[in-house]
Design a protein around this motif. Structure first.
Motif, PDB file in Angstrom:
ATOM      1  N   ARG A  40     -18.721 -28.620  -2.325  1.00  0.00           N
ATOM      2  CA  ARG A  40     -19.021 -28.989  -0.931  1.00  0.00           C
ATOM      3  C   ARG A  40     -19.125 -30.461  -0.439  1.00  0.00           C
ATOM      4  O   ARG A  40     -19.587 -30.817   0.313  1.00  0.00           O
ATOM      5  CB  ARG A  40     -19.913 -28.202  -0.229  1.00  0.00           C
ATOM      6  CG  ARG A  40     -20.138 -26.798  -0.668  1.00  0.00           C
ATOM      7  CD  ARG A  40     -20.002 -25.721   0.690  1.00  0.00           C
ATOM      8  NE  ARG A  40     -20.470 -24.457   0.159  1.00  0.00           N
ATOM      9  CZ  ARG A  40     -20.480 -23.434   1.066  1.00  0.00           C
ATOM     10  NH1 ARG A  40     -20.038 -23.530   2.210  1.00  0.00           N
ATOM     11  NH2 ARG A  40     -20.629 -22.164   0.755  1.00  0.00           N
ATOM     12  N   ALA A  46     -25.282 -29.844   7.930  1.00  0.00           N
ATOM     13  CA  ALA A  46     -25.247 -28.739   8.587  1.00  0.00           C
ATOM     14  C   ALA A  46     -24.237 -28.000   8.988  1.00  0.00           C
ATOM     15  O   ALA A  46     -23.873 -26.921   9.386  1.00  0.00           O
ATOM     16  CB  ALA A  46     -25.334 -29.544   9.971  1.00  0.00           C
ATOM     17  N   ASP A  47     -22.844 -28.352   8.397  1.00  0.00           N
ATOM     18  CA  ASP A  47     -21.692 -27.502   8.168  1.00  0.00           C
ATOM     19  C   ASP A  47     -22.033 -26.380   7.218  1.00  0.00           C
ATOM     20  O   ASP A  47     -21.400 -25.355   7.373  1.00  0.00           O
ATOM     21  CB  ASP A  47     -20.533 -28.228   7.414  1.00  0.00           C
ATOM     22  CG  ASP A  47     -20.199 -29.317   8.647  1.00  0.00           C
ATOM     23  OD1 ASP A  47     -20.438 -29.265   9.738  1.00  0.00           O
ATOM     24  OD2 ASP A  47     -19.427 -30.299   8.025  1.00  0.00           O
ATOM     25  N   VAL A  48     -22.993 -26.560   6.286  1.00  0.00           N
ATOM     26  CA  VAL A  48     -23.315 -25.546   5.293  1.00  0.00           C
ATOM     27  C   VAL A  48     -24.332 -24.690   5.759  1.00  0.00           C
ATOM     28  O   VAL A  48     -24.587 -23.469   5.587  1.00  0.00           O
ATOM     29  CB  VAL A  48     -23.635 -26.082   3.851  1.00  0.00           C
ATOM     30  CG1 VAL A  48     -23.941 -25.241   2.904  1.00  0.00           C
ATOM     31  CG2 VAL A  48     -22.232 -27.011   3.467  1.00  0.00           C
ATOM     32  N   PRO A  50     -26.015 -24.419   9.268  1.00  0.00           N
ATOM     33  CA  PRO A  50     -26.310 -24.886  10.524  1.00  0.00           C
ATOM     34  C   PRO A  50     -27.619 -24.800  11.250  1.00  0.00           C
ATOM     35  O   PRO A  50     -27.863 -25.477  12.251  1.00  0.00           O
ATOM     36  CB  PRO A  50     -25.289 -23.737  11.442  1.00  0.00           C
ATOM     37  CG  PRO A  50     -24.316 -23.422  10.347  1.00  0.00           C
ATOM     38  CD  PRO A  50     -24.849 -23.370   9.051  1.00  0.00           C
ATOM     39  N   HIS A  51     -28.348 -23.958  10.759  1.00  0.00           N
ATOM     40  CA  HIS A  51     -29.744 -23.629  11.227  1.00  0.00           C
ATOM     41  C   HIS A  51     -30.405 -25.157  11.012  1.00  0.00           C
ATOM     42  O   HIS A  51     -31.488 -25.422  11.868  1.00  0.00           O
ATOM     43  CB  HIS A  51     -30.417 -22.667  10.807  1.00  0.00           C
ATOM     44  CG  HIS A  51     -30.738 -22.843   9.475  1.00  0.00           C
ATOM     45  ND1 HIS A  51     -30.008 -22.825   8.101  1.00  0.00           N
ATOM     46  CD2 HIS A  51     -32.085 -22.853   8.796  1.00  0.00           C
ATOM     47  CE1 HIS A  51     -30.691 -22.932   7.067  1.00  0.00           C
ATOM     48  NE2 HIS A  51     -31.758 -23.026   7.321  1.00  0.00           N
ATOM     49  N   LEU A  52     -29.785 -26.010  10.307  1.00  0.00           N
ATOM     50  CA  LEU A  52     -30.809 -27.272  10.033  1.00  0.00           C
ATOM     51  C   LEU A  52     -29.965 -28.420  10.667  1.00  0.00           C
ATOM     52  O   LEU A  52     -30.183 -29.755  10.302  1.00  0.00           O
ATOM     53  CB  LEU A  52     -31.104 -27.388   8.662  1.00  0.00           C
ATOM     54  CG  LEU A  52     -31.947 -26.527   8.000  1.00  0.00           C
ATOM     55  CD1 LEU A  52     -32.234 -26.541   6.462  1.00  0.00           C
ATOM     56  CD2 LEU A  52     -33.404 -26.477   8.773  1.00  0.00           C
ATOM     57  N   GLY A  53     -29.371 -28.179  11.763  1.00  0.00           N
ATOM     58  CA  GLY A  53     -28.513 -29.168  12.416  1.00  0.00           C
ATOM     59  C   GLY A  53     -29.308 -29.920  13.216  1.00  0.00           C
ATOM     60  O   GLY A  53     -28.724 -31.043  13.708  1.00  0.00           O
ATOM     61  N   GLY A  54     -30.521 -29.853  13.356  1.00  0.00           N
ATOM     62  CA  GLY A  54     -31.471 -30.762  14.284  1.00  0.00           C
ATOM     63  C   GLY A  54     -31.892 -31.820  13.513  1.00  0.00           C
ATOM     64  O   GLY A  54     -32.414 -32.886  14.177  1.00  0.00           O
TER      65      GLY A  54
ATOM     66  N   ARG D 275     -29.264 -28.102  21.983  1.00  0.00           N
ATOM     67  CA  ARG D 275     -28.119 -28.671  21.149  1.00  0.00           C
ATOM     68  C   ARG D 275     -26.697 -28.317  21.663  1.00  0.00           C
ATOM     69  O   ARG D 275     -26.601 -26.963  21.786  1.00  0.00           O
ATOM     70  CB  ARG D 275     -28.321 -28.656  19.785  1.00  0.00           C
ATOM     71  CG  ARG D 275     -29.488 -29.354  19.019  1.00  0.00           C
ATOM     72  CD  ARG D 275     -29.415 -29.794  17.743  1.00  0.00           C
ATOM     73  NE  ARG D 275     -28.597 -29.117  16.924  1.00  0.00           N
ATOM     74  CZ  ARG D 275     -29.377 -27.831  16.143  1.00  0.00           C
ATOM     75  NH1 ARG D 275     -30.683 -27.772  15.921  1.00  0.00           N
ATOM     76  NH2 ARG D 275     -28.592 -27.180  15.202  1.00  0.00           N
ATOM     77  N   HIS D 287     -29.498 -19.059  13.662  1.00  0.00           N
ATOM     78  CA  HIS D 287     -29.595 -20.694  13.533  1.00  0.00           C
ATOM     79  C   HIS D 287     -30.672 -21.323  14.302  1.00  0.00           C
ATOM     80  O   HIS D 287     -31.195 -22.372  14.110  1.00  0.00           O
ATOM     81  CB  HIS D 287     -28.330 -21.246  13.982  1.00  0.00           C
ATOM     82  CG  HIS D 287     -26.950 -20.922  13.035  1.00  0.00           C
ATOM     83  ND1 HIS D 287     -25.907 -21.106  13.285  1.00  0.00           N
ATOM     84  CD2 HIS D 287     -27.359 -20.357  11.653  1.00  0.00           C
ATOM     85  CE1 HIS D 287     -25.310 -20.386  12.508  1.00  0.00           C
ATOM     86  NE2 HIS D 287     -25.911 -20.221  11.210  1.00  0.00           N
ATOM     87  N   TYR D 293     -35.347 -24.151  19.484  1.00  0.00           N
ATOM     88  CA  TYR D 293     -33.904 -24.846  20.071  1.00  0.00           C
ATOM     89  C   TYR D 293     -33.117 -23.895  20.623  1.00  0.00           C
ATOM     90  O   TYR D 293     -33.460 -22.579  20.571  1.00  0.00           O
ATOM     91  CB  TYR D 293     -33.025 -25.171  18.855  1.00  0.00           C
ATOM     92  CG  TYR D 293     -33.597 -26.157  17.995  1.00  0.00           C
ATOM     93  CD1 TYR D 293     -33.581 -27.566  18.123  1.00  0.00           C
ATOM     94  CD2 TYR D 293     -33.912 -26.015  16.684  1.00  0.00           C
ATOM     95  CE1 TYR D 293     -34.040 -28.494  17.630  1.00  0.00           C
ATOM     96  CE2 TYR D 293     -34.620 -27.006  15.952  1.00  0.00           C
ATOM     97  CZ  TYR D 293     -34.506 -28.259  16.330  1.00  0.00           C
ATOM     98  OH  TYR D 293     -35.023 -29.451  15.658  1.00  0.00           O
ATOM     99  N   GLN D 343     -38.519 -26.005  11.838  1.00  0.00           N
ATOM    100  CA  GLN D 343     -37.115 -25.855  11.921  1.00  0.00           C
ATOM    101  C   GLN D 343     -36.871 -24.148  11.645  1.00  0.00           C
ATOM    102  O   GLN D 343     -37.781 -23.477  11.433  1.00  0.00           O
ATOM    103  CB  GLN D 343     -36.647 -26.485  10.404  1.00  0.00           C
ATOM    104  CG  GLN D 343     -36.728 -28.057  10.690  1.00  0.00           C
ATOM    105  CD  GLN D 343     -35.997 -28.502  11.968  1.00  0.00           C
ATOM    106  OE1 GLN D 343     -34.896 -28.228  12.295  1.00  0.00           O
ATOM    107  NE2 GLN D 343     -36.664 -28.996  12.865  1.00  0.00           N
ATOM    108  N   PRO D 344     -35.665 -23.868  12.131  1.00  0.00           N
ATOM    109  CA  PRO D 344     -35.249 -22.395  12.088  1.00  0.00           C
ATOM    110  C   PRO D 344     -35.553 -21.999  10.867  1.00  0.00           C
ATOM    111  O   PRO D 344     -35.140 -22.620   9.620  1.00  0.00           O
ATOM    112  CB  PRO D 344     -33.972 -22.574  12.510  1.00  0.00           C
ATOM    113  CG  PRO D 344     -33.893 -23.651  13.280  1.00  0.00           C
ATOM    114  CD  PRO D 344     -34.600 -24.994  12.750  1.00  0.00           C
TER     115      PRO D 344
END
Lengths: 347, 347, 347, 347
Positions: A40, A46-48, A50-54, D275, D287, D293, D343-344
């Motif tokens: 990858r 976050a593409d892998v 998404p829950h950690l996109g923040g 977000r 997510h 969030y 985080q989530p």
């Protein structure tokens, strides 16, 4: 602590990688400077996941592209069998916590027998500490490389090792019946871990042959001071995370369940992550979900001379990434609970 | 078979009641003429179980309102403790299959000890057959009252009794670690069986004290010809229906897992509902869901001289309502599989 | 009916294939003479679906190896895009129910647009009946090839088509929000359908673009007698099987929810598999699990002039294999309910 | 910040109470000095919620026994209808965040109509701020009493209010189809929320009549500057926590999904907990699990002039206890994210 320790996570696209990121997000003394996932590479984390996109995180790279100059500590979450060479090739100043099975067995001949391939870094093996923190804390503190224990062996060894050391249970006839969540099988798509195949059912697997058996025996043998061969049966059940081990033992010296519980309580009284419950309290996996806790208890059996021990843990936290952070804390001289005080999430 | 047998289900508002209705809907030789549920008397069955709204069924009544003249056979699915008196009061010409625990233990003194109340129909007890069909078929055929086995004892006894009879396993050291779906706890609202309390977790319960322990031992003792006290630990897991028992035994006479499997295969070769799997095949609860099948297998252990047996069943079918219909078929001279050939529903 | 119809299932290793086998096991007028699965050819069906290990079934073969001389009827459960050529190559005397999407859209140009490839059997398309049995029974009866409807379109069209025909709802502004179990995504391993990715969560997919949208509109347009373009959003949720469609409509002619319910009740009063619930009764997917039933109801909205319709079905039964058997029954002149009277399994 | 704020949680034995404790355990500026649960008074909190047994917490008391002298701030998590009087009786110097519905509706006549009882503290109502933090931050900052929004209204209003304010969507024809986890129904035992009744299924409830409808409309009306009556249908699904709202709107001024997304992105660009995802990214409840969030996105519909909005949140965090802590942070002048950066947890 003005400068943060720079951390790399190798093999960050699996569940243990994501869990390391989740936990380290609240760790005040480290920052993540490299995340690798060969297939990858180039993607955002976050593409892998998404829950950690923040979070503000480095882009995923191939392992070959890591600039080791900006890395002080490595969590290695690569597949079994690939890790020995990778770790052998790291700069010596970098400390490592390895979450694979590659360095867990001290006996490299046994490793070859269990994992079906010769050990590729036997010289390193001798200096590796087995990272069951509560049992081997001083070795962990002194080590450059720590082998993070397998998910099943963590709880099972914590329940049994103190009792074997104290001679309160027999070394023979130990049976551990373990029930695990599905994340232990990883994120790679397989028919057997599809939702429709797992929900609303349970089955054993690796009956009599699971690779964690010899790892468990290694710790029990060390504790008992004599060779121990235990029975170990894992089961796959509809639960994303969590392990419950129900352990059947024969007591020694006329010891009762109360004696066993009392000894475990005393042994772990100063430990932040191991709690021995009160008489009759039943450990449940949901009571540790998302946290680094292990809960233990001992119950009398209907059959005289036998007791039933129970141990619960979150396989992704104390059984993997949480214990890895705990080991890092010990290795780097941080307070051992740093970043790990998130409480269990229930329901 | 021009006239259909007229069947009453007492205590029809629980899960086993609904399951009896579901199964009998495809039974060509019976029709349901009474359904009782004291607290829901006057309601339509479909108000209580909307999934069966496509059937033409009698309205729920109180048990006092049943016209016994139109009843030939009774399934009694009332709570434990209330059943002995009810059955003692039925007209003698009515045959009964009782799904409660009230008549399962042959020893009324043991009953009192385990269930905490004196037996209220000790005279009847002596004539009751224990309805583990495959083991006690002739007694079932001859009986007016059959005590349908408990859900846990069904699979565990089927796995162990033939081996004990043949002397292939030791009577000592038997450990049954069982994992059950939630319907075993009934439909009465309790905090412990709420969705949010059960999903994504597992815990043991009744450790060392569950009431099915003495029932299991009764069958094992009968098979072994000597007193057997076994270890039995049930667990509650996120699964509506299904039981897996993982059973740890010591083999006798140098017997191997292959020997155990072969003997079970031979024992059950003519049985329509017990299937012994091939070497290495893992029984899974999802493979019997909704059906009356029990799947068995035997595996070698890492520890010499031990074997691991597995048994799966649907706790509401072979562990309750399905076996009850099977017993009715035997008691009334129908083909034993009538109404029970619905295949497992997976996924 | 002395001779049983000989049935082949092409693509038998998927969930719809297994479900066909489960249902046909109780069908007195057919026997399965061929099961194909190219990648699993040579295996026993029970190796692929152990839950059906109690049945006597032919070994899986490649499709090329089928002896069509012993086949009277074909269920085609192959992947979309591969089916048109396979069916075009079958002997003409064989009747076919196709569970793929290949023949569902009457307009081959629309097919090409939606499925991204030219139609490979446009000549056959004209003679294919769309197998929404309750709506197109006479066409099904007369057809050699029946295109079994998509899972989502089945319930949604059954709820809406009678109301559009009667002019009781507006053709504009129809919104169907559907929630589906995971088996709709098939048994092929994908990250997105792993247990750990699906449990305890929900998300929409194919928002505004799902291929069942045009199929739904085809039926609605037919019923309304004018072009209908509806809004359709599917969601993936933690449920092996089942679809709930919550449908938002604007009523016409001052019609109320009671009017809609009454019209649906009347329309389906003689249908064995469509039940219109009473006022206020909420359809739940669990009330149809494992069965061929569709449950419908209509509710008044807070907003004047709007109503909310609900439809539930089991996506593997009425939404796939059950409706396929229903269509076979119609095509072959059997009683339409043959083999389909298994009641829903709850819980 | 040398002195910690002393916090009481009234009604601490429910899921929102437990969640407040979990979140506040990581909040550096507060300590919990009182926990009430009238029916469990005298018990340890860990007896009620064993997963939080690692914390040092006050014993549960009856509300009458609280010493208000050691309380600076109150979270009120009591049942609807009982809260108005309790809060009216608190010392004036104590600030309050109320998680019940008792103060959410500004119009006390509407309150009486929706909740079926007269408002018992109409004088207080006028001064209460509605705690949808991102929309009413200044009112929250100035208020002594904050009414924490309902779980459903939180995400739905956050998605719609900015678009209505900007005139980008029509005020008519708004439809919110929401899917919720089971914890929204509380911890009180009810047949409808038993595991076996909820797993593997979905159904709508309160169709056209749910009490959160008027609460949603209150916010939408405020944003639109004209009366809004929306359609709102909640569904109960097998998920402990989480809400997904799929919202159907008609766009105004020729606006596209891109326009809607861009406006939401801009509106929330500085918000730590909201977000807006990128084009095509699908919000999933998993997510945000365990976190504060909200994720939003907008999608084009097949039907011209319509768009589909999606919003996900954890109903126990942003939909209840997390937003309550967020409001406390604003009311007390702490950094708004304090204690809320966990985080989530996925999977």
């Amino acid at each position: 602590m003005s400068e943060k320790t720079r951390v790399a996570i190798l093999g960050a696209s699996g569940y243990t990688g994501a869990e390391l990121v989740r936990l380290l997000a609240l760790h005040p003394h480290v920052r993540i400077t490299a995340l690798t996932a060969d297939r990858r590479a180039g993607k955002e984390f976050a593409d892998v996941f998404p829950h950690l996109g923040g979070l503000d995180l480095p882009t995923l790279t191939a392992i070959d592209e890591v600039n080791w100059d900006v890395v002080d500590f490595v969590f290695c979450a690569l597949p079994h069998g690939t890790t020995q060479e990778v770790i052998a090739g790291l700069p010596e100043r970098i400390k490592v916590c390895d979450l694979s099975a590659d360095f867990r067995l001290k006996d490299t001949a046994l490793y070859e027998q269990v994992y079906g391939a010769p050990h590729k870094a036997p010289d390193l093996q001798a200096s590796v500490a087995y990272g069951l923190t509560e049992m081997y804390r001083e070795q962990v503190r002194a080590a450059r490389i720590v082998a993070n224990p397998g998910c099943y062996p963590t709880g099972i060894q914590l329940a049994l090792m103190p009792l074997l050391k104290a001679g309160l249970i027999e070394a023979e006839g130990i049976i551990a019946d373990a029930k695990s969540g599905v994340t232990g099988a990883g994120r790679g798509p397989k028919e057997g871990t599809l939702y429709a195949e797992v929900t609303e059912g349970i089955h054993p697997y690796g009956v009599g042959t699971h690779r964690h058996g010899p790892e468990i025996d290694q710790g029990l043998t060390d504790a008992a001071g004599q060779p121990v061969v235990s029975t170990f049966t894992p089961h796959l059940m509809p639960m994303a995370r969590g392990i419950l081990a129900t352990i059947y033992v024969q007591t020694a010296k006329g010891a009762t369940a109360d004696d066993l519980r009392a000894h475990l309580s005393e042994t772990f009284s100063a430990e932040p992550f191991v709690r021995v419950l009160k008489e009759g309290q039943v450990p449940a996996t949901r009571h540790v979900r998302g946290s680094n806790y292990v809960l233990l208890n001992a119950f009398p059996d209907r059959v005289p001379g036998r007791c039933i021990l129970t141990a619960v843990e979150d396989n992704l936290v104390k059984g993997a990434s949480g214990q890895a952070v705990q080991n890092m804390n010990v290795m780097l001289g941080f307070d051992e609970t740093t970043g790990l005080m998130q409480q269990p999430m229930f329901p």
